[in-house]
Write a protein that holds these residues in place. Sequence first.
Motif, PDB file in Angstrom:
ATOM      1  N   ILE A 115       0.867  -1.178   0.000  1.00  0.00           N
ATOM      2  CA  ILE A 115       0.000   0.000   0.000  1.00  0.00           C
ATOM      3  C   ILE A 115       0.898   1.221   0.000  1.00  0.00           C
ATOM      4  CG2 ILE A 115      -1.784   1.291   1.213  1.00  0.00           C
ATOM      5  CD1 ILE A 115      -2.666  -1.352   2.501  1.00  0.00           C
ATOM      6  N   ILE A 116       0.843   2.001  -1.086  1.00  0.00           N
ATOM      7  CA  ILE A 116       1.673   3.205  -1.191  1.00  0.00           C
ATOM      8  C   ILE A 116       0.747   4.417  -1.184  1.00  0.00           C
ATOM      9  CG2 ILE A 116       3.472   4.387  -2.483  1.00  0.00           C
ATOM     10  CD1 ILE A 116       2.895   1.014  -3.685  1.00  0.00           C
ATOM     11  N   PRO A 117       0.839   5.277  -0.159  1.00  0.00           N
ATOM     12  CA  PRO A 117      -0.082   6.421  -0.076  1.00  0.00           C
ATOM     13  C   PRO A 117       0.181   7.443  -1.172  1.00  0.00           C
ATOM     14  CG  PRO A 117       1.558   6.514   1.673  1.00  0.00           C
ATOM     15  CD  PRO A 117       1.748   5.207   0.988  1.00  0.00           C
ATOM     16  N   VAL A 118      -0.899   8.036  -1.669  1.00  0.00           N
ATOM     17  CA  VAL A 118      -0.822   9.020  -2.750  1.00  0.00           C
ATOM     18  C   VAL A 118      -1.205  10.424  -2.288  1.00  0.00           C
ATOM     19  CG1 VAL A 118      -1.905   9.691  -4.955  1.00  0.00           C
ATOM     20  CG2 VAL A 118      -1.056   7.363  -4.634  1.00  0.00           C
ATOM     21  N   ASP A 119      -1.973  10.557  -1.193  1.00  0.00           N
ATOM     22  CA  ASP A 119      -2.192  11.902  -0.643  1.00  0.00           C
ATOM     23  C   ASP A 119      -0.840  12.594  -0.528  1.00  0.00           C
ATOM     24  OD1 ASP A 119      -4.874  12.223  -0.349  1.00  0.00           O
ATOM     25  OD2 ASP A 119      -4.964  11.711   1.769  1.00  0.00           O
ATOM     26  N   SER A 120      -0.768  13.859  -0.885  1.00  0.00           N
ATOM     27  CA  SER A 120       0.538  14.526  -0.893  1.00  0.00           C
ATOM     28  C   SER A 120       1.194  14.500   0.486  1.00  0.00           C
ATOM     29  CB  SER A 120       0.394  15.967  -1.395  1.00  0.00           C
ATOM     30  OG  SER A 120      -0.429  16.729  -0.540  1.00  0.00           O
ATOM     31  N   GLU A 121       0.383  14.660   1.545  1.00  0.00           N
ATOM     32  CA  GLU A 121       0.934  14.674   2.897  1.00  0.00           C
ATOM     33  C   GLU A 121       1.469  13.298   3.292  1.00  0.00           C
ATOM     34  OE1 GLU A 121      -2.216  17.776   2.450  1.00  0.00           O
ATOM     35  OE2 GLU A 121      -2.068  15.635   2.029  1.00  0.00           O
ATOM     36  N   HIS A 122       0.700  12.271   3.021  1.00  0.00           N
ATOM     37  CA  HIS A 122       1.097  10.931   3.456  1.00  0.00           C
ATOM     38  C   HIS A 122       2.191  10.358   2.563  1.00  0.00           C
ATOM     39  CE1 HIS A 122      -2.880  11.785   5.067  1.00  0.00           C
ATOM     40  NE2 HIS A 122      -2.450  11.137   6.124  1.00  0.00           N
ATOM     41  N   SER A 123       2.212  10.770   1.317  1.00  0.00           N
ATOM     42  CA  SER A 123       3.312  10.400   0.442  1.00  0.00           C
ATOM     43  C   SER A 123       4.613  11.012   0.972  1.00  0.00           C
ATOM     44  CB  SER A 123       3.054  10.900  -0.987  1.00  0.00           C
ATOM     45  OG  SER A 123       4.187  10.712  -1.807  1.00  0.00           O
ATOM     46  N   ALA A 124       4.536  12.266   1.406  1.00  0.00           N
ATOM     47  CA  ALA A 124       5.714  12.931   1.968  1.00  0.00           C
ATOM     48  C   ALA A 124       6.215  12.199   3.205  1.00  0.00           C
ATOM     49  CB  ALA A 124       5.379  14.385   2.308  1.00  0.00           C
ATOM     50  N   ILE A 125       5.305  11.866   4.106  1.00  0.00           N
ATOM     51  CA  ILE A 125       5.689  11.173   5.337  1.00  0.00           C
ATOM     52  C   ILE A 125       6.263   9.794   5.021  1.00  0.00           C
ATOM     53  CG2 ILE A 125       4.832  10.203   7.500  1.00  0.00           C
ATOM     54  CD1 ILE A 125       2.657  12.465   7.348  1.00  0.00           C
ATOM     55  N   PHE A 126       5.627   9.091   4.088  1.00  0.00           N
ATOM     56  CA  PHE A 126       6.090   7.766   3.659  1.00  0.00           C
ATOM     57  C   PHE A 126       7.554   7.839   3.225  1.00  0.00           C
ATOM     58  CE2 PHE A 126       6.541   4.514   0.305  1.00  0.00           C
ATOM     59  CZ  PHE A 126       6.073   3.384   0.968  1.00  0.00           C
ATOM     60  N   ASN A 127       7.893   8.849   2.448  1.00  0.00           N
ATOM     61  CA  ASN A 127       9.261   9.005   1.965  1.00  0.00           C
ATOM     62  C   ASN A 127      10.217   9.461   3.068  1.00  0.00           C
ATOM     63  OD1 ASN A 127       9.448   8.503  -1.066  1.00  0.00           O
ATOM     64  ND2 ASN A 127       7.634   9.800  -0.950  1.00  0.00           N
ATOM     65  N   LEU A 128       9.767  10.391   3.896  1.00  0.00           N
ATOM     66  CA  LEU A 128      10.618  10.884   4.973  1.00  0.00           C
ATOM     67  C   LEU A 128      10.959   9.787   5.979  1.00  0.00           C
ATOM     68  CD1 LEU A 128       8.890  14.341   5.488  1.00  0.00           C
ATOM     69  CD2 LEU A 128      11.245  13.994   4.714  1.00  0.00           C
ATOM     70  N   ILE A 129       9.967   8.952   6.285  1.00  0.00           N
ATOM     71  CA  ILE A 129      10.220   7.829   7.189  1.00  0.00           C
ATOM     72  C   ILE A 129      11.193   6.842   6.545  1.00  0.00           C
ATOM     73  CG2 ILE A 129       9.157   5.786   8.227  1.00  0.00           C
ATOM     74  CD1 ILE A 129       6.740   7.479   8.903  1.00  0.00           C
ATOM     75  N   SER A 130      11.043   6.641   5.242  1.00  0.00           N
ATOM     76  CA  SER A 130      11.953   5.749   4.531  1.00  0.00           C
ATOM     77  C   SER A 130      13.392   6.256   4.609  1.00  0.00           C
ATOM     78  CB  SER A 130      11.524   5.626   3.068  1.00  0.00           C
ATOM     79  OG  SER A 130      12.434   4.842   2.333  1.00  0.00           O
ATOM     80  N   PHE A 131      13.570   7.572   4.469  1.00  0.00           N
ATOM     81  CA  PHE A 131      14.907   8.155   4.505  1.00  0.00           C
ATOM     82  C   PHE A 131      15.490   8.185   5.921  1.00  0.00           C
ATOM     83  CE2 PHE A 131      13.458  10.764   0.633  1.00  0.00           C
ATOM     84  CZ  PHE A 131      13.942   9.803  -0.236  1.00  0.00           C
ATOM     85  N   CYS A 132      14.654   8.555   6.903  1.00  0.00           N
ATOM     86  CA  CYS A 132      15.149   8.756   8.271  1.00  0.00           C
ATOM     87  C   CYS A 132      15.190   7.461   9.077  1.00  0.00           C
ATOM     88  CB  CYS A 132      14.257   9.768   9.003  1.00  0.00           C
ATOM     89  SG  CYS A 132      14.295  11.433   8.315  1.00  0.00           S
ATOM     90  N   GLY A 133      14.307   6.514   8.739  1.00  0.00           N
ATOM     91  CA  GLY A 133      14.206   5.291   9.529  1.00  0.00           C
ATOM     92  C   GLY A 133      13.082   5.412  10.541  1.00  0.00           C
ATOM     93  N   ARG A 134      12.164   4.445  10.548  1.00  0.00           N
ATOM     94  CA  ARG A 134      10.982   4.517  11.417  1.00  0.00           C
ATOM     95  C   ARG A 134      11.354   4.642  12.899  1.00  0.00           C
ATOM     96  NH1 ARG A 134       7.806   5.218  14.493  1.00  0.00           N
ATOM     97  NH2 ARG A 134       5.618   4.613  14.670  1.00  0.00           N
ATOM     98  N   GLU A 135      12.412   3.978  13.299  1.00  0.00           N
ATOM     99  CA  GLU A 135      12.787   3.974  14.710  1.00  0.00           C
ATOM    100  C   GLU A 135      13.272   5.344  15.182  1.00  0.00           C
ATOM    101  OE1 GLU A 135      16.460   3.286  12.346  1.00  0.00           O
ATOM    102  OE2 GLU A 135      14.387   2.560  12.255  1.00  0.00           O
TER     103      GLU A 135
END
Length: 363
Positions: A127-147
């Motif tokens: 499930i890949i979010p497409v809302d601009s806000e959730h897409s941004a968070i999805f990518n930022l978490i990927s870069f920074c690491g969820r933990e």
Amino acid sequence: MKMKNILVLGATGSIGRSTLDLARRHKDKFRVIGLQAHTQKEKLDSLAAEFQCRATLSSLEGDEGIAKLLDTTKPQIVVNGIAGSSGLVPSRLVLERGIDLALANKESVVMAWTLVKEAALKSGSKIIPVDSEHSAIFNLISFCGRERIAEIILTASGGPFRNYSETQLANATLADALKHPTWNMGKKITVDSATLANKGLEVIEACRLFDMPPKQVGVVVHPESLVHSLVRTADGILYAQISEPDMRHPIMGALCYPDYIDSGLEKFSLAGHNMSFMQPRRELFPLLDAAYSAVSKGPLYTIAFNAADEVAANAFIEGKIKFLQIAHVLQRTLEMDWSGTLTDWSDVFQCDKAARATAEEMI
């Protein structure tokens, strides 16, 4: 990146149009093999001819038609751009078939996240979010690491009424509400932006998608809509995703995931831009706090929030109630007891039906 076969649900809406524009630009990456639209049959036929796509579906054929469309075309990824609660069952049908889902239909998460997540885990779908806000968070978490993430901060344009007084809001018309300063969207979601109900739905969606408690999900008004959301890491530092307010950016990200491909779209330059941020005026826009309360109380409360909002927003669009009465109807609906558990899909539809009846009675 290999060629991907894509199916577009809601092909004539804003998400669908943006998706098809990307398909035109990147014919070497995306092949449109199926299209669905709620209305505009002539437009659907025209698009099918353009993309040499024989598999199309109008709303008259319902959920069974969508199941048949999926089974016939066997896409690698489906863009669900259907607006409102009617997009829930299509999301379920996609995930049950093990197909990746580019999800713009926030109601799928707001109404039935545990069931939607279960279907994805069982089939192996992403499930890949497409809302601009959730897409941004999805990518930022990927870069920074969820933990490392301590807080999520959603940005909101504030809608057309962010500077209105209470008196002005009391006299606001539908025409006023539809003058969104940044985005060109459908009537219902534009009204939701004006009440901040849409941001409330996005708060619920963020809590669910990223498994964050409500107290770690914030909202800041950002009129320029250039920062699409932020995350704060455990050391207190903020990281933001910044781009032009163009839905083709998050759609491209979802279609290409997990790869990053040059979209060919305009690249944002910081020079010449000013950015401002402010707290939401919660006292005049109470639906934001209502969403926080609903997601804290449980899954049936968020179903009731969405159902009452759809009823009230559409009543305003039809001229049955005034702008400030949208919040009144929704708040009164949430005063009812919506406690309980969500065990299967029938629970979702029963709660949705009951909440709609409650809201309609109040109107």
